[in-house]
Design a protein around this motif. Structure first.
Motif, PDB file in Angstrom:
ATOM      1  N   THR A  37      41.555  34.841  48.299  1.00 12.25           N
ATOM      2  CA  THR A  37      41.977  34.677  46.907  1.00 12.25           C
ATOM      3  C   THR A  37      40.905  35.139  45.925  1.00 12.25           C
ATOM      4  OG1 THR A  37      41.133  32.403  46.911  1.00 12.25           O
ATOM      5  CG2 THR A  37      43.447  32.740  47.496  1.00 12.25           C
ATOM      6  N   SER A  38      39.677  35.427  46.428  1.00 16.91           N
ATOM      7  CA  SER A  38      38.609  35.868  45.548  1.00 16.91           C
ATOM      8  C   SER A  38      38.713  37.375  45.324  1.00 16.91           C
ATOM      9  CB  SER A  38      37.243  35.511  46.151  1.00 16.91           C
ATOM     10  OG  SER A  38      37.090  36.146  47.409  1.00 16.91           O
ATOM     11  N   LEU A  39      38.076  37.841  44.256  1.00 16.62           N
ATOM     12  CA  LEU A  39      38.094  39.256  43.922  1.00 16.62           C
ATOM     13  C   LEU A  39      36.799  39.920  44.365  1.00 16.62           C
ATOM     14  CD1 LEU A  39      39.505  39.034  40.277  1.00 16.62           C
ATOM     15  CD2 LEU A  39      40.761  39.503  42.389  1.00 16.62           C
ATOM     16  N   THR A  44      34.166  42.288  37.971  1.00 11.65           N
ATOM     17  CA  THR A  44      34.795  40.968  37.933  1.00 11.65           C
ATOM     18  C   THR A  44      33.844  39.858  37.489  1.00 11.65           C
ATOM     19  OG1 THR A  44      34.356  40.729  40.318  1.00 11.65           O
ATOM     20  CG2 THR A  44      36.519  41.562  39.672  1.00 11.65           C
ATOM     21  N   LYS A  45      32.565  40.148  37.355  1.00 11.91           N
ATOM     22  CA  LYS A  45      31.622  39.144  36.853  1.00 11.91           C
ATOM     23  C   LYS A  45      31.461  39.231  35.338  1.00 11.91           C
ATOM     24  CE  LYS A  45      28.860  38.600  41.065  1.00 11.91           C
ATOM     25  NZ  LYS A  45      27.500  38.681  41.675  1.00 11.91           N
ATOM     26  N   VAL A  71      46.134  36.343  44.599  1.00 16.26           N
ATOM     27  CA  VAL A  71      44.950  36.676  43.789  1.00 16.26           C
ATOM     28  C   VAL A  71      45.193  36.485  42.293  1.00 16.26           C
ATOM     29  CG1 VAL A  71      44.190  38.354  45.509  1.00 16.26           C
ATOM     30  CG2 VAL A  71      45.503  39.130  43.532  1.00 16.26           C
ATOM     31  N   GLN A 119      45.055  28.738  35.433  1.00 11.22           N
ATOM     32  CA  GLN A 119      45.383  29.377  36.699  1.00 11.22           C
ATOM     33  C   GLN A 119      46.571  28.732  37.391  1.00 11.22           C
ATOM     34  OE1 GLN A 119      41.896  29.704  39.170  1.00 11.22           O
ATOM     35  NE2 GLN A 119      40.649  30.571  37.522  1.00 11.22           N
ATOM     36  N   SER A 140      42.755  34.228  40.294  1.00  9.80           N
ATOM     37  CA  SER A 140      41.462  34.869  40.026  1.00  9.80           C
ATOM     38  C   SER A 140      41.588  35.954  38.968  1.00  9.80           C
ATOM     39  CB  SER A 140      40.903  35.472  41.321  1.00  9.80           C
ATOM     40  OG  SER A 140      40.695  34.470  42.293  1.00  9.80           O
TER      41      SER A 140
END
Length: 454
Positions: free
Chosen positions: A174-176, A208-209, A389, A76, A392
């Protein structure tokens, strides 16, 4: 000459130092490129040697530990602009410091010169070794600079617009979100083709999981389109097609107030039709697609039946059936040709192209074509995905490959393109997200069954 040599040989070495033959000095210097401080220890400069060797060992141990313990996080880092700048600076400093260290190491061992020619040759070899050791950090600096330039040129750094359905904003941090929806657009702008018609429109909805992805495709010739600006329906002739919404939005920028009003209006309209918030979009034009495929040295596809295309576009005027590697121009017309076919068959081929590129774009191929790809993406890809983003997003491709792609293609007889039942489209979309296999086969099967696998 002999007198000079004897004089040099009689020069007493400094305390703790022993003068050695040039060949041995060169070997110690070369070894110091891998183990800094080795030449210093041999020359009796124990303090400097221990410091250099200890620092090198500690740096290597730290790097190995970081790679093993934080592999995902390190990947990342490649999409964080500030850290990329730091990487470039550190790499340039290493490219300067390493050759200087080799020169210092060579001077410490105090070789005995048998002749002036030997001295010049040894100096040249040390210089060449210095250049060789500078190349790896310079390569890292170059890749870091290209990556930074790509990220800051293509991806957005400003605030995001409202989502397609008006149900809140795109992810603020920054999370999805639990399900990320990205509208993938293929524009037909090219030489001698003014304006942009989005003839390829696919919504990639990603869990996204788990990485489970459903590709939701609407046909370009959809009529009676409920154009939606996020608050209300916009007047739009029932005879106009879905692929005209992009240009309509560009012609009426006040409808959305977005930096790219055409893409934003299409995002909101597409989301309104399928009943999902469209968080981001990414668009590539015809020429760019050709260049992307060529940059990764073609794409391998199993063509079920011959694909006729304009003869001025592909030599021979046809893409033969069978498994083969297509060039960028062939891949483009494999996905665009409607000769002896239809819009709906073309939509299916376009999704198979996406499936093939996802599976074949391995890290080695991408790295090998990195410079060319960055230039293509920099000037030809348009998106509103923000930089924040990207870290992520970077963890999604492996999950998507593992979970597989499914597809929902809204074509007759599933819908009537002239008078679509939009409530039914929303219902089918909802069912597909809950159980994709109920709607259509996994693309791994759809894009390979009945193909010639020779």
């Amino acid at each position: 000459m002999d007198t000079t040599t004897r004089t040099v040989e009689k020069t007493p070495p400094r305390s703790g130092e022993e003068r050695i033959a040039p060949r041995r000095a060169l070997l110690l210097t070369a070894a110091s490129a891998v183990l800094p401080g080795l030449a210093h220890l041999h020359a009796g400069r124990r303090s400097a040697g221990r410091i250099l060797l200890g620092a090198h060992i500690c740096a290597l141990a730290t790097a190995v530990f970081a790679i093993i313990a934080f592999r995902g996080d390190l990947m990342q880092l490649a999409v964080r602009p500030r850290l990329l700048i730091a990487l470039v600076v550190v790499s340039v400093l290493a490219a300067v410091a390493w050759p200087l260290l080799l020169v210092w190491s060579y001077s410490c061992v105090r070789p005995v010169w048998n002749s002036r020619k030997t001295r010049v040759t040894a100096a040249a070899l040390v210089g060449l070794l210095g250049v060789v050791t500078a190349l790896p950090p310079l390569a890292v600096a170059r890749y870091g600079y290209l990556q930074h330039d790509l990220i800051t040129s293509v991806f957005s750094s400003g605030p995001q617009a409202r989502s397609a359905t008006g149900q809140g904003a795109a992810p603020a941090g920054t999370s999805l979100p639990p399900r990320l929806n990205v509208l993938l657009l293929g524009g037909d702008a090219d030489v001698n083709r003014p304006g942009v018609r989005t003839d390829s429109m696919t919504l990639a909805s990603v869990d996204t999981k788990t990485g489970g992805t459903v590709l939701i495709s609407l046909p370009r010739n959809l009529q009676h389109v409920p154009v939606w600006n996020g608050h209300r329906r916009v007047r739009f002739s029932g005879k106009r097609l879905l692929n005209e919404v992009y240009e309509f939005g560009k012609a009426h920028p006040r409808l959305t107030g977005a930096p790219n009003p055409g893409a934003e209006l299409l995002k909101r309209t597409y989301g309104h039709i399928v009943g999902l918030p469209v968080h981001y979009y990414a668009m590539v034009d015809m020429r760019s697609f050709r260049q992307i495929v060529d940059a990764v040295h073609g794409v391998r596809l199993c063509v079920r039946q011959p694909i006729p295309v304009p003869r001025e576009q592909v030599a021979g005027g046809v893409i033969e059936a069978g498994c083969q590697r297509l060039t960028g121009r062939q891949a483009l017309w494999y996905g665009r040709s409607r000769t002896a076919s239809s819009d709906y068959a073309r939509m299916a081929r376009q999704k198979c192209l996406m499936w093939a590129l996802v599976h074949q774009a391995d890290p080695v191929t991408v790295l090998r074509s990195f410079q060319r790809l960055t230039q293509v993406f920099k000037y030809s890809v348009n998106t509103d995905i923000p930089v924040r983003v990207l870290p992520s997003l970077l963890r999604l491709p492996p999950l998507i490959r593992q979970a597989g792609l499914h597809s929902v293609q809204f074509t007759p007889p599933l819908i009537n393109t002239w008078r679509p039942d939009y409530r039914n489209i929303r219902t089918i979309t909802s069912q597909a997200l809950r159980s994709p296999v109920v709607v259509e086969k996994n693309l791994d099967q759809t894009c390979t069954e009945h193909a010639d696998r020779r």
